[in-house]
Design an enzyme around this catalytic site. Structure first.
Site, PDB file in Angstrom:
ATOM      1  N   ARG A   1       0.858  -1.182   0.000  1.00  0.00           N
ATOM      2  CA  ARG A   1       0.000   0.000   0.000  1.00  0.00           C
ATOM      3  C   ARG A   1       0.895   1.233   0.000  1.00  0.00           C
ATOM      4  O   ARG A   1       2.068   1.183   0.370  1.00  0.00           O
ATOM      5  CB  ARG A   1      -0.927   0.021   1.214  1.00  0.00           C
ATOM      6  CG  ARG A   1      -0.206   0.166   2.538  1.00  0.00           C
ATOM      7  CD  ARG A   1      -1.183   0.187   3.704  1.00  0.00           C
ATOM      8  NE  ARG A   1      -0.490   0.441   4.964  1.00  0.00           N
ATOM      9  CZ  ARG A   1      -0.212   1.635   5.434  1.00  0.00           C
ATOM     10  NH1 ARG A   1      -0.569   2.716   4.741  1.00  0.00           N
ATOM     11  NH2 ARG A   1       0.416   1.800   6.586  1.00  0.00           N
TER      12      ARG A   1
ATOM     13  N   ARG B   1      -3.689  10.510   1.379  1.00  0.00           N
ATOM     14  CA  ARG B   1      -4.650  11.227   2.213  1.00  0.00           C
ATOM     15  C   ARG B   1      -5.275  12.344   1.410  1.00  0.00           C
ATOM     16  O   ARG B   1      -4.560  13.104   0.759  1.00  0.00           O
ATOM     17  CB  ARG B   1      -3.957  11.824   3.442  1.00  0.00           C
ATOM     18  CG  ARG B   1      -3.393  10.809   4.388  1.00  0.00           C
ATOM     19  CD  ARG B   1      -2.784  11.505   5.584  1.00  0.00           C
ATOM     20  NE  ARG B   1      -2.070  10.563   6.422  1.00  0.00           N
ATOM     21  CZ  ARG B   1      -1.031  10.879   7.163  1.00  0.00           C
ATOM     22  NH1 ARG B   1      -0.581  12.120   7.156  1.00  0.00           N
ATOM     23  NH2 ARG B   1      -0.446   9.974   7.902  1.00  0.00           N
TER      24      ARG B   1
ATOM     25  N   ARG C   1      19.975  -5.115   2.256  1.00  0.00           N
ATOM     26  CA  ARG C   1      20.446  -3.843   1.733  1.00  0.00           C
ATOM     27  C   ARG C   1      21.139  -3.115   2.872  1.00  0.00           C
ATOM     28  O   ARG C   1      20.737  -3.216   4.038  1.00  0.00           O
ATOM     29  CB  ARG C   1      19.293  -2.991   1.192  1.00  0.00           C
ATOM     30  CG  ARG C   1      18.663  -3.543  -0.052  1.00  0.00           C
ATOM     31  CD  ARG C   1      19.584  -3.440  -1.253  1.00  0.00           C
ATOM     32  NE  ARG C   1      19.736  -2.048  -1.705  1.00  0.00           N
ATOM     33  CZ  ARG C   1      20.636  -1.663  -2.588  1.00  0.00           C
ATOM     34  NH1 ARG C   1      21.501  -2.530  -3.091  1.00  0.00           N
ATOM     35  NH2 ARG C   1      20.701  -0.383  -2.972  1.00  0.00           N
TER      36      ARG C   1
ATOM     37  N   ARG D   1      18.235  10.433   0.776  1.00  0.00           N
ATOM     38  CA  ARG D   1      17.723  11.533   1.591  1.00  0.00           C
ATOM     39  C   ARG D   1      18.864  12.241   2.303  1.00  0.00           C
ATOM     40  O   ARG D   1      19.965  11.703   2.449  1.00  0.00           O
ATOM     41  CB  ARG D   1      16.686  11.047   2.596  1.00  0.00           C
ATOM     42  CG  ARG D   1      17.171  10.020   3.605  1.00  0.00           C
ATOM     43  CD  ARG D   1      16.026   9.590   4.495  1.00  0.00           C
ATOM     44  NE  ARG D   1      16.429   8.595   5.484  1.00  0.00           N
ATOM     45  CZ  ARG D   1      15.641   8.125   6.440  1.00  0.00           C
ATOM     46  NH1 ARG D   1      14.389   8.538   6.534  1.00  0.00           N
ATOM     47  NH2 ARG D   1      16.074   7.225   7.300  1.00  0.00           N
TER      48      ARG D   1
ATOM     49  N   GLU E   1      22.316   9.838   2.983  1.00  0.00           N
ATOM     50  CA  GLU E   1      22.206   8.380   3.056  1.00  0.00           C
ATOM     51  C   GLU E   1      22.305   7.780   1.660  1.00  0.00           C
ATOM     52  O   GLU E   1      21.521   8.125   0.774  1.00  0.00           O
ATOM     53  CB  GLU E   1      20.885   7.962   3.699  1.00  0.00           C
ATOM     54  CG  GLU E   1      20.776   8.335   5.164  1.00  0.00           C
ATOM     55  CD  GLU E   1      19.529   7.774   5.821  1.00  0.00           C
ATOM     56  OE1 GLU E   1      18.849   6.924   5.192  1.00  0.00           O
ATOM     57  OE2 GLU E   1      19.226   8.184   6.956  1.00  0.00           O
TER      58      GLU E   1
ATOM     59  N   TYR F   1      12.004  -6.360   9.177  1.00  0.00           N
ATOM     60  CA  TYR F   1      12.170  -4.955   9.541  1.00  0.00           C
ATOM     61  C   TYR F   1      11.229  -4.630  10.693  1.00  0.00           C
ATOM     62  O   TYR F   1      10.039  -4.916  10.636  1.00  0.00           O
ATOM     63  CB  TYR F   1      11.878  -4.035   8.352  1.00  0.00           C
ATOM     64  CG  TYR F   1      12.077  -2.580   8.708  1.00  0.00           C
ATOM     65  CD1 TYR F   1      13.360  -2.035   8.741  1.00  0.00           C
ATOM     66  CD2 TYR F   1      11.003  -1.779   9.055  1.00  0.00           C
ATOM     67  CE1 TYR F   1      13.558  -0.707   9.103  1.00  0.00           C
ATOM     68  CE2 TYR F   1      11.191  -0.453   9.416  1.00  0.00           C
ATOM     69  CZ  TYR F   1      12.476   0.067   9.440  1.00  0.00           C
ATOM     70  OH  TYR F   1      12.677   1.374   9.808  1.00  0.00           O
TER      71      TYR F   1
ATOM     72  N   ASP G   1      10.009  -1.468  13.453  1.00  0.00           N
ATOM     73  CA  ASP G   1      10.086  -0.135  14.028  1.00  0.00           C
ATOM     74  C   ASP G   1      10.430  -0.282  15.507  1.00  0.00           C
ATOM     75  O   ASP G   1      10.304  -1.373  16.090  1.00  0.00           O
ATOM     76  CB  ASP G   1       8.754   0.601  13.861  1.00  0.00           C
ATOM     77  CG  ASP G   1       8.526   1.069  12.430  1.00  0.00           C
ATOM     78  OD1 ASP G   1       9.515   1.412  11.760  1.00  0.00           O
ATOM     79  OD2 ASP G   1       7.356   1.088  11.993  1.00  0.00           O
TER      80      ASP G   1
END
Length: 364
Positions: free
Chosen positions: A170, A174, A247, A278, A298, A346, A348
């Site tokens: 996804r 918004r 990666r 970024r 980065e 991964y 958070d």
């Protein structure tokens, strides 16, 4: 003889160490780097808290996890609102009404929805067969070309047409003028950086940095009744089925003799011909009044031996390989495997804490 040897002083290992010490267990933490904290390590550089291993923004919908992390530091009210630079033009992220106005001049949700719907018709009802088609099916050609394609190809080191569709399940869209990247109720940055959190978690616990578990495995195993391992799971089992793919990232930091370089903590560079993904300006995470600033670029890179593995490549080949290692891990009753590298996924930060607290329940 310790009750627990914890391999790795990142957020998972340190949470486990803190909770086990509260239970009266003796704990030894070993860390191969020259500092604690893993990838959330921050250091004070000339008055600015620098995120050495990339931006880390704490966010969660769990009141329990938010209260838990706040016992170790005061958090500010930072709101993650990155912007994208595509060929010199600036766009708001995540994709919202500000973005749609910048792209097309759309002023109402209905105008933006009609534009995206028209562009999604490009697939003509076909099931997306790669990442490019999946992205277009979600947000249309314009957003994909300017804000998704180049960034994603740099991040993964492959053409979007060669990447599987499931990587982008996804994309946040918004139809409001809301630049807050996360939907989570709680969000912020610890005032004074993340390292203090790990220091408080490890207070009263023996920690040995510059200590690689694999150089003296037999000796370290003999030191404790149980092991909590947070390193790469394939390395633990001597890569016997082959190496999992990752990666990696390379960071280049610069000091600028100006108080404000880019006006935002995070600016994504989405064009393919810009080699970095970024630029982070650290002082905007934890604002301080200094006449200078520090930025970090980065650069994504293909992981090789000796580099830090950051992002697991969760395709069918690697996930199948991980399941074989996971079967070995489950058979090893002395060792608990936890965290980003040991679970090849991964996480958070709030998920890491939640995972550690859940795994600790099984240790009681």
């Amino acid at each position: 003889m310790f009750d627990y040897l914890i391999v790795g002083s990142g957020l998972y290992g340190s949470t486990c160490a803190y909770e086990l010490k509260k239970r009266g267990k003796s704990v030894l933490v070993i860390e191969k780097r020259d500092h604690i904290g893993g990838n959330i390590y921050t250091e004070n550089v000339d008055g600015i808290q620098v995120h050495r291993y990339g931006a880390h923004i704490f966010h969660t919908n769990s009141r329990e996890i938010w209260d838990y992390i706040n016992q170790f530091a005061d958090f500010n009210r930072y709101t993650n609102s990155p912007v994208a630079n595509y060929q010199g033009k600036i766009y708001n992220l995540p994709f919202n009404m500000n973005t749609f106005y910048q792209l097309w001049g759309s002023r109402t949700p209905a105008e933006a929805q009609a534009k995206i719907a028209a562009q999604r018709q490009e697939l003509d009802g076909r099931e997306p067969s790669n990442l490019e088609e999946q992205a277009i099916s979600l947000v249309g050609r314009d957003i994909y070309e300017k804000l998704v394609k180049g960034y994603t190809e740099k991040q993964w080191g492959r053409s979007a047409t060669e990447l599987p569709a499931f990587i982008i399940k996804r994309l946040p869209v918004r139809f409001t003028y809301d630049n807050n990247y996360f939907n989570d109720q709680f969000q912020g940055i610890p005032i004074g950086g993340y390292t203090q959190i790990i220091e408080k978690m490890l207070t009263g616990i023996e920690v040995r940095c510059n200590t690689d578990f694999f150089t003296k495995q037999a000796e370290y195993r003999s030191l404790a009744k149980h092991i909590i391992y947070t390193g790469p799971i394939d390395q633990y089992f001597s890569y016997q089925f082959g190496k999992l793919e990752y990666r990696s990232l390379r960071f280049e930091s610069e000091r600028h003799e100006t108080p404000n370089v880019q006006g935002n903590a995070v600016v994504n560079y989405t064009a393919r011909d810009v080699p970095y993904t970024r630029i982070i300006e650290h002082k905007h995470f934890d604002p301080v009044d200094t006449p200078h600033s520090i930025i970090t670029r980065e650069y994504p890179a293909e992981w090789q031996e000796g580099m830090e593995p950051y992002y697991p490549i969760n395709n069918e080949l690697n996930d199948s390989l991980y399941r074989r290692y996971r079967a070995l891990a489950k058979a090893d009753t002395k060792v608990i495997f936890g965290g980003r590298l040991a679970e090849y996924r991964y996480y958070d930060m709030h998920q890491i804490i939640g995972s550690a607290l859940k795994d600790l329940q099984s240790m009681s």
